[in-house]
Design a protein around this motif. Sequence first.
Motif, PDB file in Angstrom:
ATOM      1  N   UNK A  62       7.482  -4.700  74.549  1.00  0.00           N
ATOM      2  CA  UNK A  62       6.395  -5.664  74.667  1.00  0.00           C
ATOM      3  C   UNK A  62       5.059  -5.161  74.140  1.00  0.00           C
ATOM      4  N   UNK A  63       5.049  -4.019  73.454  1.00  0.00           N
ATOM      5  CA  UNK A  63       3.814  -3.473  72.898  1.00  0.00           C
ATOM      6  C   UNK A  63       3.409  -4.193  71.612  1.00  0.00           C
ATOM      7  N   UNK A  64       4.391  -4.734  70.932  1.00  0.00           N
ATOM      8  CA  UNK A  64       4.163  -5.536  69.730  1.00  0.00           C
ATOM      9  C   UNK A  64       4.884  -6.860  69.898  1.00  0.00           C
ATOM     10  N   UNK A  65       4.277  -7.919  69.395  1.00  0.00           N
ATOM     11  CA  UNK A  65       5.006  -9.200  69.465  1.00  0.00           C
ATOM     12  C   UNK A  65       6.201  -9.180  68.517  1.00  0.00           C
ATOM     13  N   UNK A  66       7.247  -9.901  68.910  1.00  0.00           N
ATOM     14  CA  UNK A  66       8.413  -9.999  68.015  1.00  0.00           C
ATOM     15  C   UNK A  66       8.011 -10.854  66.831  1.00  0.00           C
ATOM     16  N   UNK A  67       8.381 -10.393  65.660  1.00  0.00           N
ATOM     17  CA  UNK A  67       8.062 -11.121  64.433  1.00  0.00           C
ATOM     18  C   UNK A  67       9.069 -10.743  63.363  1.00  0.00           C
ATOM     19  N   UNK A  68       9.080 -11.523  62.336  1.00  0.00           N
ATOM     20  CA  UNK A  68      10.024 -11.322  61.248  1.00  0.00           C
ATOM     21  C   UNK A  68       9.405 -10.354  60.234  1.00  0.00           C
ATOM     22  N   UNK A  69       9.830  -9.100  60.287  1.00  0.00           N
ATOM     23  CA  UNK A  69       9.333  -8.083  59.354  1.00  0.00           C
ATOM     24  C   UNK A  69      10.490  -7.682  58.466  1.00  0.00           C
ATOM     25  N   UNK A  70      10.223  -7.644  57.182  1.00  0.00           N
ATOM     26  CA  UNK A  70      11.259  -7.212  56.255  1.00  0.00           C
ATOM     27  C   UNK A  70      10.682  -6.139  55.344  1.00  0.00           C
ATOM     28  N   UNK A  71      11.419  -5.067  55.189  1.00  0.00           N
ATOM     29  CA  UNK A  71      11.040  -3.986  54.301  1.00  0.00           C
ATOM     30  C   UNK A  71      11.855  -4.121  53.026  1.00  0.00           C
ATOM     31  N   UNK A  72      11.179  -4.215  51.901  1.00  0.00           N
ATOM     32  CA  UNK A  72      11.861  -4.368  50.621  1.00  0.00           C
ATOM     33  C   UNK A  72      11.572  -3.144  49.759  1.00  0.00           C
ATOM     34  N   UNK A  73      12.605  -2.606  49.158  1.00  0.00           N
ATOM     35  CA  UNK A  73      12.453  -1.440  48.283  1.00  0.00           C
ATOM     36  C   UNK A  73      12.621  -1.877  46.840  1.00  0.00           C
ATOM     37  N   UNK A  74      11.783  -1.316  45.971  1.00  0.00           N
ATOM     38  CA  UNK A  74      11.891  -1.632  44.545  1.00  0.00           C
ATOM     39  C   UNK A  74      11.202  -0.543  43.738  1.00  0.00           C
ATOM     40  N   UNK A  75      11.727  -0.313  42.549  1.00  0.00           N
ATOM     41  CA  UNK A  75      11.061   0.544  41.573  1.00  0.00           C
ATOM     42  C   UNK A  75      10.139  -0.379  40.791  1.00  0.00           C
TER      43      UNK A  75
END
Length: 132
Positions: free
Chosen positions: A11-24
């Motif tokens: 509960x320290x951060x609100x739930x949210x849609x986070x996506x990490x994308x990798x690219x060169x």
Amino acid sequence: KQKINLWQEEGKLPKRDIEFLAADFSNASDIAKLKAALVEKCGISPTFFLIEGVTYYLEKSVLERLLNLIGFVQQSGSILGFEYWKPNLVNYPVFIRLQDYFEKRFSCKKGHYTLVDEEYVRANLSILLKSL
């Protein structure tokens, strides 16, 4: 990623849609895939992009391509956050030590960093803002 998940569960951060994308960012195929993924993910909603620990390692043309890509996919009301190193940084002892470290450890040439000033950032941000 694990810390973010843990903080959301606690509960320290609100739930949210986070996506990490990798690219060169210097690879055209990766950029095309990234653009397609971002267009799909962003849709018509405002988004927040954070570019962290990257800008100074990219060639200036690649950085501009990335900023233009973000300007293309973000909708009105979106936010972009990024950090950059200013040109006067080259005189700071900590930066000199960092360059020495990278040169010895990874054979990186000194002075091979993209350093930009506020005028450059404002000019590129105005291009981004015009596209929104």
